[in-house]
Motif scaffolding. Structure first.
Motif, PDB file in Angstrom:
ATOM      1  N   ARG A   8       0.859  -1.197   0.000  1.00 24.15           N
ATOM      2  CA  ARG A   8       0.000   0.000   0.000  1.00 24.15           C
ATOM      3  C   ARG A   8       0.885   1.234   0.000  1.00 24.15           C
ATOM      4  N   LYS A  10       0.826   5.724  -0.405  1.00 23.50           N
ATOM      5  CA  LYS A  10      -0.005   6.932  -0.426  1.00 23.50           C
ATOM      6  C   LYS A  10       0.527   7.873  -1.488  1.00 23.50           C
ATOM      7  N   THR A  12      -1.059  11.148  -4.609  1.00 22.48           N
ATOM      8  CA  THR A  12      -2.022  12.231  -4.845  1.00 22.48           C
ATOM      9  C   THR A  12      -2.632  12.064  -6.229  1.00 22.48           C
ATOM     10  N   GLY A  21      -5.866  13.034  -1.756  1.00 25.83           N
ATOM     11  CA  GLY A  21      -4.951  11.973  -1.363  1.00 25.83           C
ATOM     12  C   GLY A  21      -5.520  10.613  -1.752  1.00 25.83           C
ATOM     13  N   VAL A  23      -4.865   6.254  -1.706  1.00 28.37           N
ATOM     14  CA  VAL A  23      -4.109   5.083  -1.279  1.00 28.37           C
ATOM     15  C   VAL A  23      -4.105   4.110  -2.451  1.00 28.37           C
ATOM     16  N   GLU A  25      -3.123   0.381  -3.745  1.00 29.88           N
ATOM     17  CA  GLU A  25      -2.756  -0.963  -3.288  1.00 29.88           C
ATOM     18  C   GLU A  25      -2.339  -1.800  -4.491  1.00 29.88           C
ATOM     19  N   ASP A  37      -7.772   8.457   0.469  1.00 28.56           N
ATOM     20  CA  ASP A  37      -6.985   8.416   1.700  1.00 28.56           C
ATOM     21  C   ASP A  37      -7.779   9.100   2.821  1.00 28.56           C
ATOM     22  N   GLU A  39      -7.013   9.732   5.705  1.00 25.73           N
ATOM     23  CA  GLU A  39      -6.226  10.638   6.561  1.00 25.73           C
ATOM     24  C   GLU A  39      -5.809  11.915   5.835  1.00 25.73           C
ATOM     25  N   HIS A  40      -6.159  12.019   4.551  1.00 25.40           N
ATOM     26  CA  HIS A  40      -5.696  13.199   3.814  1.00 25.40           C
ATOM     27  C   HIS A  40      -6.598  14.391   4.111  1.00 25.40           C
ATOM     28  N   GLY A  45     -10.854  10.772   2.578  1.00 22.24           N
ATOM     29  CA  GLY A  45     -11.309   9.459   2.118  1.00 22.24           C
ATOM     30  C   GLY A  45     -12.174   9.485   0.872  1.00 22.24           C
ATOM     31  N   ARG A 534       3.209  14.027   4.240  1.00 25.30           N
ATOM     32  CA  ARG A 534       2.401  13.761   3.038  1.00 25.30           C
ATOM     33  C   ARG A 534       2.069  15.042   2.285  1.00 25.30           C
TER      34      ARG A 534
END
Ligand code: SF4
Length: 706
Positions: A8, A10, A12, A21, A23, A25, A37, A39-40, A45, A534
């Protein structure tokens, strides 16, 4: 045998200026999957349809340019060659042309989708080593008018507010933008905020009723080109009703009295008539803005892509300045950038009239600072050719060679007929790109295959000054190379020193050091810091600095006397191509939800074609009835420059006298249609040189088969 694991990463999103953001995989078999993401700080999310389908773009290589190709002579087919042969030839041709005709006889045309490191290298190469400022980018078509507006009013090309101000505001004015389709994650944040705070007021200014209008408390469906008159009328009512911030105006701005006298020359009734809105709606908009605690203006190409784009920007900025709603939580101008790294490109000075780190090209001390830093004798003083000027010069044989990076000007620049003529006449055309689906490739003498998203490492800056790090996850297909490597290899073939980088982080740190002491100081940043955080908003002047979410919190602007300028235009009237009995309709162009630019990436994703898979014309029922056009009929649209053929959508979403065409499709993707820019005019804003895409005089007629 040890089984491979999934990974995985991270990174942009590489589409729009929102800068979400992602993620990524990669499973044990190498298959890629993407998700937002959580957390961005930008998207938390969420992803829009384009971002959600990015993995198809990476995994499908069917359209990719895989190895260099070259024509040995004009009119001969291109043949596969090695990188050495390709770059030897490029260097030989550029040296010959420069020796014979001078440095200004060559030009580079790049893209707001290039990474900052790529921008830095091409800027250094062209301005420092080739000795010309002929480097412009398709960002000229995007934010140039906003950039000039910010510089004139605030003293710097600097967006004051952040996305986090959205949740703190209670009034929004969205002008010439359709974030529901073009900046969807910004729109979703706004939508969620309004759901939680129903008293939040949203004003939309647009000649079209777009998806964004579903959120609007007030839609001002103005006549195209009348924006300045509307904002001045709103300002007049704010002043009349004492809804301005007197203390802020007195202590932190210049020009108010002049502006007041100017806007009072036009009555609200006159303004309402010219704009085709009601006086009561002008008053309501002013009341929403004046009574708000937090007021945010958002705008995009509807304001910028205009022959009076800078003045439209200034008129809108004035609403924030006279109400003092800038530099405060939940307040400020927040222009919506089209491309993912238009701002990063400007940070390095990667346009024809810019210098590194927002220095002033006209200032000899600034030019010498940059020249010394690069170890070259000088940087030319004369601004280079801008996007449209570059192709006009190519057509007129004043420019002999052009190097096009990551953009498709034959589809995206105005007056496609002119661009085609220019590319035909050019002595040498280099196209450095990822896809073989760009119309421009047809005229390339040299094709250089580039690495795409996830295939290279670097940084980008989004609409809110947020710099993000992008990971390399997979290798590029075939012999494709990262753009910085292509450019550095070319520089070495030209025998230039200063391009011996081992990794992109060395380029980034060189750029970051050059910003020290400037308004955009990011000398506290390097890849290590970016990988840890990030993303972070500039300025970041020291290692460990937390970044700067909001500018002008101390009400000190970047002008010499630290006061913002409230400016008035020479004229409030539009200067576009006039309509006539022969061409009585106004063509405005724009985007659809699931496509991006000239579709070289989104065009190959089947899921994205399901929304609007073909070009179309929006026309009002009254204009359609006058021409005996029914919904679904094939029509021909004609301007002084060319024509296109397309099916009509008859809808009251567009005003009478105005038609809309999406800008995405080129001939490769839709041969019957042609190109929207067959129709558009070559007028530009005199200050920003941004084209007038939103106003071309055209006629529409029902298509009769010959
Ligand atoms: Fe990508 Fe823009 Fe969509 Fe975000 S809003 S996922 S940056 S295209």
């Amino acid at each position: 045998m040890k089984k491979n694991k999934s990974h995985r990463f991270k990174t942009t999103c590489s589409y729009c200026g929102v800068g979400c953001g992602i993620v990524v995989e990669q499973d044990a078999k190498g298959k890629i999957r993407v998700e937002g993401d959580a957390e961005h700080p930008v998207n938390r999310g969420m992803l829009c349809s384009k971002g959600l389908n990015l993995h198809y773009v990476v995994s499908d290589h069917s359209d990719r340019l895989l190895y260099p190709e070259m024509r040995w002579a004009k009119n001969q087919p291109r043949q596969r060659v090695s990188w050495d042969t390709a770059l030897d030839r490029a260097a030989a041709v550029f040296k010959t042309i420069i020796d014979k005709y001078g440095s200004d006889s060559v030009g580079f045309y790049a893209s707001g989708q290039c990474l900052t490191e790529e921008y830095y290298i091409v800027n250094k190469l062209v301005k420092g080593y080739l000795g010309t400022n002929n480097l412009d980018t398709n960002s000229r078509l995007c934010m140039s008018s906003a950039v000039v507006g910010y510089k004139m009013a605030l003293g710097e090309d600097a967006v004051p507010a952040s996305y986090d101000d959205i949740e703190l505001a209670d009034c929004f004015l969205i002008a010439g933008a359709n974030p529901a389709w073009c900046h969807p994650i910004i729109y979703r944040r706004l939508e969620q905020h309004k759901e939680q705070h129903p008293d939040t007021k949203v004003i939309v200014v647009d000649p079209r009723r777009t998806q964004t209008c579903t959120l609007a408390d007030l839609h001002l469906q103005i006549n195209p080109g009348t924006d300045i008159i509307l904002y001045h009328a709103i300002a007049r009512y704010l002043i009349e009703e004492n809804l301005i911030d007197d203390a802020f105006v007195q202590n932190h701005t210049d020009g108010f009295e002049n502006f007041k006298n100017f806007v009072f020359q036009t009555s609200l009734e006159e303004a309402a008539f010219t704009c085709d809105v009601s006086v009561s709606d002008i008053k309501l908009a002013a009341t929403y803005i004046g009574q708000a605690n937090g007021f945010i203006s958002m705008w995009a190409m509807g304001l910028n892509q205009s022959v009076i784009g800078v003045d439209k920007n200034l008129a809108l900025l004035n609403l924030s300045l006279i109400t003092g709603k800038i530099g405060r939580p939940g307040s400020g101008p927040l222009s919506l950038t089209g491309q993912p790294n238009a701002m990063g490109g400007r940070e390095v000075g990667g346009m024809a009239n810019l210098l590194s780190a927002h220095r002033d090209l006209a200032n000899p001390v600034h030019r010498q600072e940059v020249a010394n830093y690069w170890g070259v004798p000088s940087v030319p003083a004369q601004p280079g050719l801008t996007a449209t000027e570059m192709f006009q010069a190519l057509r007129d044989d004043k420019l002999k060679a052009v190097w096009i990076i990551c953009t498709n000007p034959l589809v995206s620049l105005p007056d496609a007929g002119l661009i085609e003529e220019a590319l035909k006449k050019a002595r040498f055309v280099v196209v450095q790109d990822i896809s073989n689906k760009a119309d421009t490739l047809q005229y390339a003498d040299l094709v250089l295959p580039a690495a795409g998203w996830l295939e290279k490492e670097g940084t980008m800056t989004n609409s809110e000054r947020r710099i993000s790090y992008l990971n390399k996850v997979v290798s590029p297909p075939g012999e494709a190379l990262p753009d910085v490597e292509i450019l550095c290899r070319f520089a070495k073939k030209m025998q230039f020193s200063g391009f011996d980088y081992k990794r992109p982080d060395e380029i980034y740190e060189e750029h970051a050091r050059l910003t020290k002491g400037t308004n955009i100081d990011i000398s506290g940043l390097n890849y290590e810091a970016l990988q840890e955080k990030r993303s972070i908003q500039w300025p970041v002047p020291a290692l460990g600095h937390e970044g700067t979410p909001r500018l002008f919190t101390d009400q000190q602007f970047y002008t010499p006397n630290k006061r913002a300028k409230i400016l008035t235009p020479a004229t409030i009237y539009n200067q576009s191509e006039p309509v006539s009995p022969e061409f009585p309709l106004i063509l405005t162009t724009g985007r659809v939800r699931d496509q991006w630019h000239t579709m070289t990436r989104t065009g190959k994703v089947n899921k994205l074609k399901q929304h609007l898979g073909k070009p179309f014309l929006e026309i009002n029922p009254l204009d359609a009835a006058l021409r005996d056009i029914n919904d679904g009929d094939t029509v021909e649209i004609v301007s002084q420059r060319g024509k296109v053929r397309v099916n009509a959508v008859v809808t009251t979403d567009i005003k009478t006298g105005v038609i809309f065409l999406p800008m995405h499709w080129g001939k490769i993707l839709n041969r019957d249609f042609g190109r929207t820019n067959n129709l558009t005019n070559t007028l530009v804003d005199p200050k920003s040189k941004e084209p007038d895409f939103k106003f071309s005089a055209v006629q529409v007629q029902k298509y009769q088969k010959p």
